[in-house]
Motif scaffolding. Structure first.
Motif, mmCIF file in Angstrom:
data_model
loop_
_atom_site.group_PDB
_atom_site.id
_atom_site.type_symbol
_atom_site.label_atom_id
_atom_site.label_comp_id
_atom_site.label_asym_id
_atom_site.label_seq_id
_atom_site.Cartn_x
_atom_site.Cartn_y
_atom_site.Cartn_z
ATOM 1 N N ALA A 61 62.869 40.880 -33.470
ATOM 2 C CA ALA A 61 61.813 39.879 -33.270
ATOM 3 C C ALA A 61 62.285 38.509 -33.748
ATOM 4 O O ALA A 61 62.082 37.490 -33.066
ATOM 5 N N GLY A 62 62.929 38.461 -34.917
ATOM 6 C CA GLY A 62 63.432 37.186 -35.420
ATOM 7 C C GLY A 62 64.485 36.580 -34.516
ATOM 8 O O GLY A 62 64.471 35.370 -34.245
ATOM 9 N N VAL A 63 65.399 37.415 -34.034
ATOM 10 C CA VAL A 63 66.467 36.932 -33.155
ATOM 11 C C VAL A 63 65.895 36.345 -31.868
ATOM 12 O O VAL A 63 66.268 35.239 -31.438
ATOM 13 N N PHE A 64 64.981 37.058 -31.219
ATOM 14 C CA PHE A 64 64.473 36.602 -29.926
ATOM 15 C C PHE A 64 63.520 35.422 -30.064
ATOM 16 O O PHE A 64 63.504 34.547 -29.194
ATOM 17 N N VAL A 65 62.742 35.368 -31.150
ATOM 18 C CA VAL A 65 61.889 34.198 -31.370
ATOM 19 C C VAL A 65 62.745 32.946 -31.544
ATOM 20 O O VAL A 65 62.493 31.899 -30.922
ATOM 21 N N LEU A 66 63.784 33.047 -32.379
ATOM 22 C CA LEU A 66 64.670 31.896 -32.575
ATOM 23 C C LEU A 66 65.457 31.573 -31.311
ATOM 24 O O LEU A 66 65.657 30.399 -30.981
ATOM 25 N N ALA A 67 65.902 32.610 -30.594
ATOM 26 C CA ALA A 67 66.665 32.374 -29.365
ATOM 27 C C ALA A 67 65.818 31.645 -28.333
ATOM 28 O O ALA A 67 66.289 30.708 -27.670
ATOM 29 N N PHE A 68 64.558 32.059 -28.187
ATOM 30 C CA PHE A 68 63.669 31.364 -27.256
ATOM 31 C C PHE A 68 63.402 29.936 -27.709
ATOM 32 O O PHE A 68 63.360 29.008 -26.888
ATOM 33 N N ALA A 69 63.225 29.739 -29.017
ATOM 34 C CA ALA A 69 62.975 28.387 -29.527
ATOM 35 C C ALA A 69 64.165 27.482 -29.254
ATOM 36 O O ALA A 69 64.001 26.340 -28.780
ATOM 37 N N PHE A 70 65.368 27.959 -29.534
ATOM 38 C CA PHE A 70 66.566 27.159 -29.264
ATOM 39 C C PHE A 70 66.746 26.927 -27.768
ATOM 40 O O PHE A 70 67.163 25.846 -27.336
ATOM 41 N N MET A 71 66.433 27.946 -26.965
ATOM 42 C CA MET A 71 66.561 27.803 -25.517
ATOM 43 C C MET A 71 65.672 26.671 -25.005
ATOM 44 O O MET A 71 66.116 25.821 -24.216
ATOM 45 N N LEU A 72 64.421 26.658 -25.457
ATOM 46 C CA LEU A 72 63.486 25.624 -24.999
ATOM 47 C C LEU A 72 63.882 24.251 -25.528
ATOM 48 O O LEU A 72 63.735 23.239 -24.839
ATOM 49 N N MET A 73 64.417 24.220 -26.745
ATOM 50 C CA MET A 73 64.812 22.948 -27.346
ATOM 51 C C MET A 73 66.055 22.379 -26.670
ATOM 52 O O MET A 73 66.167 21.163 -26.457
ATOM 53 N N LEU A 74 66.988 23.257 -26.303
ATOM 54 C CA LEU A 74 68.269 22.803 -25.770
ATOM 55 C C LEU A 74 68.255 22.562 -24.265
ATOM 56 O O LEU A 74 69.182 21.935 -23.743
ATOM 57 N N ARG A 75 67.250 23.066 -23.573
ATOM 58 C CA ARG A 75 67.273 23.064 -22.108
ATOM 59 C C ARG A 75 67.516 21.682 -21.517
ATOM 60 O O ARG A 75 68.294 21.516 -20.569
ATOM 61 N N ASP A 76 66.897 20.672 -22.082
ATOM 62 C CA ASP A 76 67.004 19.324 -21.514
ATOM 63 C C ASP A 76 67.842 18.376 -22.369
ATOM 64 O O ASP A 76 67.836 17.166 -22.134
ATOM 65 N N MET A 77 68.548 18.901 -23.344
ATOM 66 C CA MET A 77 69.344 18.040 -24.219
ATOM 67 C C MET A 77 70.712 17.768 -23.612
ATOM 68 O O MET A 77 71.320 18.641 -22.988
ATOM 69 N N ARG A 78 71.211 16.562 -23.815
ATOM 70 C CA ARG A 78 72.524 16.202 -23.287
ATOM 71 C C ARG A 78 73.646 16.946 -24.010
ATOM 72 O O ARG A 78 74.645 17.316 -23.412
#
Length: 276
Positions: A61-78
């Motif tokens: 649960a911790g891994v996937f919550v953080l992975a989703f958070a990073f995914m959403l944060m990084l999606r539009d970052m240069r």
């Protein structure tokens, strides 16, 4: 033929050995189901089993919550490639090295307690009986998150950008984009990541063994999981030693658990393929 020789053959022999009393050298002595009955009454196996489930579900649960958070944060970052590489870095370092570092950080005279004392506090027992496995789980979240960020980002990166642009023009919120675009169009990647985590979490060995062995010849009993249990009852110095038949029984139970969980997970996450 190679698959039969390297996987099916040893697996079938392990199933046979699980019904025997075998020291790995002499002729196995048939015991029937007594190894399995003994496992259910073995406090060490019960502890190892529950620790394995904690890794599977709590760390997962911790891994996937953080992975989703990073995914959403990084999606539009240069700089998402660079940041993703930094997050992924712990996964490519040897688990032995990471475990030694983590043990050095958390031991009573380690770096973290030295910092606490420097700030005027009292040393904390980070790897005592009540907290050691929690620290292992925290470390496993840190080590594993980067790999699943990379997998989830691979699923998101293939989604055409105009899907999100059209959704923004239609006034869709971030939650609506996640629910109606990101999740459906990357669901196959998410399901693969979930299966990979299920398999890898149940058979994890190196990190727990190296972290615990830094405190002695073997990890303390309260740090064992299923894979460490298999090693411990054969080569790890438990009494009696070299119980290959008994260890085979626990390994067979672990195989059954993995197979059942993967089948259930695949059925629960089955969806029609989305074309785009």
């Amino acid at each position: 033929m190679l698959y039969l020789a390297l996987f099916i053959g040893p697996t079938l022999y392990s199933v046979y050995a699980s019904f025997t009393n075998w020291d790995g050298i002499n002729t196995p002595e048939w015991r029937g189901a007594r190894n399995y009955a003994q496992l259910l009454d073995d406090p060490l196996f019960v502890t190892s089993f529950w620790n394995t489930l904690l890794i599977l579900f709590v760390v997962g649960a911790g891994v996937f919550v953080l992975a989703f958070a990073f995914m959403l944060m990084l999606r539009d970052m240069r700089a998402k490639g660079f940041i993703r590489g930094v997050i992924f870095l712990p996964h490519i370092v040897s688990p032995i090295v990471l475990a030694i570092f983590w043990g050095f950080l958390l031991r009573h005279d380690g770096l973290l307690n030295a910092l606490i004392v420097e700030l005027g506090g009292e040393p904390v027992s980070w790897i005592g009986p009540d907290s050691a496995f929690l620290m292992i789980m925290v470390a496993m979240v840190w080590v594993s998150t980067g790999f699943y960020v990379a997998i989830l980002m691979a699923g998101v990166d293939r989604i055409p950008a105009y899907f999100y642009e059209d959704a923004s023009l239609a006034g869709a919120s971030a939650w609506q984009k996640l629910r109606h675009i990101t999740l459906p169009l990357s669901w196959d990647v998410i399901s693969v990541a979930a299966v990979l985590w299920t398999i890898s979490s149940i058979k994890v060995f190196e990190f727990i063994y190296a972290f615990g062995a830094s405190q002695g010849y073997m990890p303390p009993d309260y740090e064992w999981n299923a894979a460490v249990f298999v090693y411990g009852v054969t080569m790890g110095g438990t009494s009696p030693q070299y119980r290959f038949g008994y260890a085979s029984a626990s390994a067979v139970l672990m195989l059954v658990l993995v197979t059942a969980l993967v089948v259930l997970l695949r059925r629960a996450m089955r969806r029609d393929a989305v074309q785009f």
